[in-house]
Design a protein around this motif. Structure first.
Motif, mmCIF file in Angstrom:
data_model
loop_
_atom_site.group_PDB
_atom_site.id
_atom_site.type_symbol
_atom_site.label_atom_id
_atom_site.label_comp_id
_atom_site.label_asym_id
_atom_site.label_seq_id
_atom_site.Cartn_x
_atom_site.Cartn_y
_atom_site.Cartn_z
ATOM 1 N N HIS A 138 -7.665 37.596 51.598
ATOM 2 C CA HIS A 138 -7.771 37.137 52.975
ATOM 3 C C HIS A 138 -9.226 36.989 53.416
ATOM 4 O O HIS A 138 -10.145 37.550 52.798
ATOM 5 N N SER A 161 -8.778 38.280 59.243
ATOM 6 C CA SER A 161 -7.583 37.604 59.733
ATOM 7 C C SER A 161 -6.553 37.542 58.610
ATOM 8 O O SER A 161 -6.798 38.024 57.494
ATOM 9 N N ASP A 162 -5.400 36.946 58.894
ATOM 10 C CA ASP A 162 -4.362 36.771 57.878
ATOM 11 C C ASP A 162 -4.568 35.498 57.056
ATOM 12 O O ASP A 162 -3.767 35.197 56.163
ATOM 13 N N LYS A 163 -5.617 34.760 57.334
ATOM 14 C CA LYS A 163 -5.890 33.513 56.619
ATOM 15 C C LYS A 163 -6.213 33.802 55.149
ATOM 16 O O LYS A 163 -7.073 34.610 54.837
#
Length: 295
Positions: A138, A161-163
């Motif tokens: 991530h 983040s969850d990206k």
């Protein structure tokens, strides 16, 4: 000239004979109920055959796309998973049976695909690997990556983040050799688009659409094992079965040769839907199933 009694005997024998139908005229449930199919799965899975066949029916009933696929292609795909002793529950991630439209055949067909957990499972079975894993990386977790030495430094507590920005694979052999690989999200996308045989190369389909991360991790681990790992005979077989272009032959034919009229399915159950029109037809009337990679 035949006597009345002789004609009566012929009619009686015909009525007593088991119904013989083509596999293409049967639904999956009826096909799995035939002695021929039960025997095939029992030869591969022994006592586990009933449970595996039940899981196949559950998968089939819960997947609209698969219900539209040609039944023998589903059976053939399931037999591949059975021969590797891998579960086909798509939620487990070991192996998938996916359906897509085959323009050459003019209908939907099913294809076996090995999941990333399947690759890990087969590798660990070989007894050569001490540890193996693959994870999404991530945003914020990647500290350093050296493309030349393939040394990677991750801080798994530093995610911003969850990206997902990439995927990292790792294995360690019993003899101490270890390897890490890292693919950026862009590299994964480039690979996916390159091997996508849809008209719209950028379009997501099948497992790429339903579980992108699983297919991305599979891409990483397959490449890592193919380049650096030790492949057992079982793993080599799995890689071959997971290749992009394959032919599926009728698994009821042990010699993989076209069957004659004596090698047909004797039915003790009714076909799904309408009754079969041809009472004596080769099970291979449907021909070989040739299809493209469902990426």
């Amino acid at each position: 000239m035949a006597t009345n009694q002789a004609l009566k005997n012929q009619l009686a024998n015909k009525q007593d004979a088991p119904k013989q139908v083509s596999a293409q005229n049967l639904g999956l449930k009826s096909l799995l109920s035939t002695p021929t199919m039960k025997k095939k799965f029992e030869q591969v899975l022994a006592k586990k055959a009933p449970q595996f066949m039940a899981s196949l029916l559950n998968l089939y009933s819960g997947d609209q796309s698969l219900r539209e696929a040609e039944p023998m292609s589903i059976i053939s795909s399931a037999m591949v998973a059975a021969s590797l002793d891998l579960p086909i529950d798509k939620n487990l991630g070991y192996a998938w049976i996916v359906a897509f439209y085959d323009s050459k055949k003019g209908c939907k067909v099913a294809q076996f695909q090995l999941g990333y957990k399947g690759y890990i499972q087969l590798a660990l079975r070989s007894g050569q690997y001490k540890a193996m894993n693959v994870i999404p990386v991530h945003e914020g977790e990647l500290v350093k990556w050296n493309r030349l030495t393939e040394e990677i430094e991750l801080d798994l507590e530093a995610a911003k983040s969850d990206k997902v920005i990439g995927y990292c694979g790792y294995f360690k052999l019993i003899n101490g050799f270890e390897k890490s690989v890292y693919w950026t999200k862009d590299e994964i996308e480039a690979h996916r688009i390159k091997h996508n045989k849809m008209k719209d190369k950028k379009a997501l389909n099948n497992v790429w659409k339903s579980d992108y991360d699983a297919m991305a991790m599979k891409t990483v681990i397959r490449n890592m094992l193919g380049k650096w790992g030790i492949l057992s005979i079982e793993m080599q077989k799995a890689v071959i079965e997971d290749d992009e272009d394959r032919e599926l032959k009728d698994i009821t034919d042990e010699s993989n040769e076209v069957l004659d009229n004596e090698n047909i399915i004797d039915m003790n159950v009714q076909p799904d839907g309408e009754s079969a029109k041809n009472e004596k037809t080769s099970i291979l009337d449907q021909g070989e199933i040739v299809f493209d990679d469902p990426q």
